[in-house]
Design an enzyme around this catalytic site. Structure first.
Site, short mmCIF file in Angstrom:
data_model
loop_
_atom_site.label_atom_id
_atom_site.label_comp_id
_atom_site.label_asym_id
_atom_site.label_seq_id
_atom_site.Cartn_x
_atom_site.Cartn_y
_atom_site.Cartn_z
N SER A 1 0.79 -1.40 -0.05
CA SER A 1 -0.01 0.03 0.06
C SER A 1 0.80 1.28 0.12
CB SER A 1 -0.73 0.02 1.26
OG SER A 1 -1.46 1.21 1.36
N TYR B 1 -1.87 -0.62 10.37
CA TYR B 1 -2.07 -0.83 8.94
C TYR B 1 -0.60 -0.58 8.21
CZ TYR B 1 -4.15 -1.03 4.25
OH TYR B 1 -4.35 -1.21 2.80
N1 LIG Z 1 -8.71 -0.32 -1.46
C1 LIG Z 1 -7.66 0.46 -1.22
O1 LIG Z 1 -7.59 1.77 -1.14
C2 LIG Z 1 -6.37 -0.17 -0.78
C3 LIG Z 1 -5.31 0.64 -0.72
C4 LIG Z 1 -3.90 0.03 -0.32
C5 LIG Z 1 -3.79 -1.38 -0.41
N2 LIG Z 1 -5.07 -2.07 -0.52
C6 LIG Z 1 -4.81 -3.52 -0.30
O2 LIG Z 1 -5.38 -4.28 -1.47
C7 LIG Z 1 -5.88 -5.34 -0.97
C8 LIG Z 1 -7.30 -5.70 -1.34
O3 LIG Z 1 -8.00 -4.56 -0.81
P1 LIG Z 1 -9.52 -4.41 -1.25
O4 LIG Z 1 -9.60 -2.96 -1.27
O5 LIG Z 1 -9.91 -5.09 -2.49
O6 LIG Z 1 -10.34 -4.78 -0.03
P2 LIG Z 1 -11.86 -5.49 0.07
O7 LIG Z 1 -11.91 -5.11 1.81
O8 LIG Z 1 -12.71 -5.10 -0.66
O9 LIG Z 1 -11.63 -7.09 0.17
C9 LIG Z 1 -10.67 -7.64 0.87
C10 LIG Z 1 -11.02 -9.19 0.78
O10 LIG Z 1 -10.28 -9.86 1.43
C11 LIG Z 1 -11.05 -10.81 2.33
N3 LIG Z 1 -10.15 -11.35 3.65
C12 LIG Z 1 -10.18 -10.36 4.57
N4 LIG Z 1 -9.41 -11.39 5.62
C13 LIG Z 1 -9.08 -12.40 5.04
C14 LIG Z 1 -8.59 -13.67 5.41
N5 LIG Z 1 -8.01 -13.78 6.73
N6 LIG Z 1 -8.69 -14.65 4.78
C15 LIG Z 1 -8.71 -14.66 3.51
N7 LIG Z 1 -9.63 -13.59 3.02
C16 LIG Z 1 -9.69 -12.50 4.00
C17 LIG Z 1 -12.48 -10.24 2.51
O11 LIG Z 1 -13.24 -11.13 2.87
C18 LIG Z 1 -12.38 -9.47 1.39
O12 LIG Z 1 -13.16 -10.32 0.32
C19 LIG Z 1 -5.60 -5.44 0.71
O13 LIG Z 1 -4.58 -6.22 0.97
C20 LIG Z 1 -5.52 -4.06 0.90
O14 LIG Z 1 -4.90 -3.96 2.18
C21 LIG Z 1 -6.35 -1.59 -0.65
#
Ligand SMILES: NC(=O)c1ccc[n+]([C@@H]2O[C@H](COP(=O)([O-])OP(=O)(O)OC[C@H]3O[C@@H](n4cnc5c(N)ncnc54)[C@H](O)[C@@H]3O)[C@@H](O)[C@H]2O)c1
Length: 283
Positions: free
Chosen positions: A175, A188
């Site tokens: 991230s 985080y």
């Molecule tokens: N959305 C953003 O702005 C953003 C920015 C930087 C990084 N990220 C990273 O990108 C990745 C995806 O993010 P997103 O925005 O699609 O998130 P999201 O919350 O939309 O989806 C995350 C998914 O991970 C699953 N999950 C959570 N804990 C879990 C576990 N213990 N085992 C298996 N599955 C699990 C959830 O059920 C969900 O379906 C994450 O690692 C997040 O930290 C997101």
């Protein structure tokens, strides 16, 4: 969800509106390969699974929320979008996993081999975002975020290393929070900095096995994880003040970088983190 259906940017969208073009690159060499994607029920993991299937990649789509990932896989498999190069769509097989469980990752690797006879790509995408100030965060919260975001990536990479052949690629979701701290997200930020650093160590060690390991560092992307920002006008304004491109990114824009990292175009790229953040790491 479809990256083919994603509307082109017109320039008319206001600040905060998500815009984006579908990734132009097709990467035909990906067709017929197999990927494991964690956190695939929704958000970026769902878009990654669909984007890979639309390039002929078979996908084991894994999530802790089995019902949701089954529904996602069903939607993708029922899709009628033609492949950009006219080839055959990949198939998406849903699976349950809690990424904190090493045995769960082993199961995913076994499933990939059983269903598709090969395993080429592993996307450690599952993650959680607790909003908590460093002074207030509870032992349970810090434990959960480090387990899911850091140990989940490590255990997934270990399984990938055991079950992938030379030429395979691992991509970890880091991230912008790995390099830019903000109030209320200390745990985080620490977890995502760990992912970036772990990616470098994995790249150095797994190069011996012919595997590449890279990370992607998204900024504010339009998913459930950023819903709290999108639904609070003051928080959204504050967030976009730190984005030189003045808008959220789309999951499809992150997909474009994922496809590059998995493709032959990145065959000499390892141990690297690519930001997809509209420039926010500099502000
Ligand atoms: N959305 C953003 O702005 C953003 C920015 C930087 C990084 N990220 C990273 O990108 C990745 C995806 O993010 P997103 O925005 O699609 O998130 P999201 O919350 O939309 O989806 C995350 C998914 O991970 C699953 N999950 C959570 N804990 C879990 C576990 N213990 N085992 C298996 N599955 C699990 C959830 O059920 C969900 O379906 C994450 O690692 C997040 O930290 C997101």
């Amino acid at each position: 969800m479809s990256d083919t259906a994603y509307p082109p940017a017109t320039g008319a969208e206001g600040p905060g509106r998500v815009v984006g073009r579908r990734p132009a690159a097709v990467y035909p060499e990906l067709a017929g390969s197999t990927a494991v994607v964690t956190g695939a029920a929704r958000g970026m993991g769902a878009v990654f699974s669909e984007g890979l299937a639309l390039r002929g990649v078979n996908v084991v789509a894994a999530d802790i929320d089995l019902d949701a990932v089954k529904a996602t896989a069903e939607t993708i498999n029922a899709g009628q979008d033609a492949l950009p190069d006219g080839g055959t769509r990949g198939r998406v097989v849903p699976a349950a996993v809690d990424v904190v469980d090493p045995a769960g990752h082993e199961e995913l690797a076994r499933l990939a081999h059983a269903e598709f006879g090969r395993l080429d790509h592993w996307v450690n995408n599952a993650g959680v975002f607790p909003h908590a100030f460093v002074g207030d965060i509870s032992p349970e919260q810090i434990d959960a975020v480090l387990k899911v975001n850091v140990q989940g990536v490590l255990f997934g990479s270990q399984a990938a290393a055991r079950h992938m052949r030379p030429g395979g690629a691992i991509v970890n979701m880091s991230s912008v929070s790995a390099v830019r701290v903000r109030k209320g997200r200390g745990a985080y930020c620490a977890s995502k900095a760990s992912v970036a650093h772990l990616t470098e160590s994995l790249a150095v060690e797994l190069g011996d096995e012919g595997l590449r390991v890279n990370s992607i560092a998204p900024g504010y992307i339009d998913t459930e994880m950023t819903r709290w920002v999108q639904e609070d006008p003051a928080a959204l304004r504050h967030a976009l003040d730190s984005v030189p491109l003045h808008r959220l990114g789309s999951p499809q824009e992150v997909l474009g970088v994922l496809l590059f990292l998995l493709s032959d175009s990145a065959r000499y790229v390892t141990g690297h983190s690519i930001a997809v953040d509209g420039g926010s790491r500099h502000v």
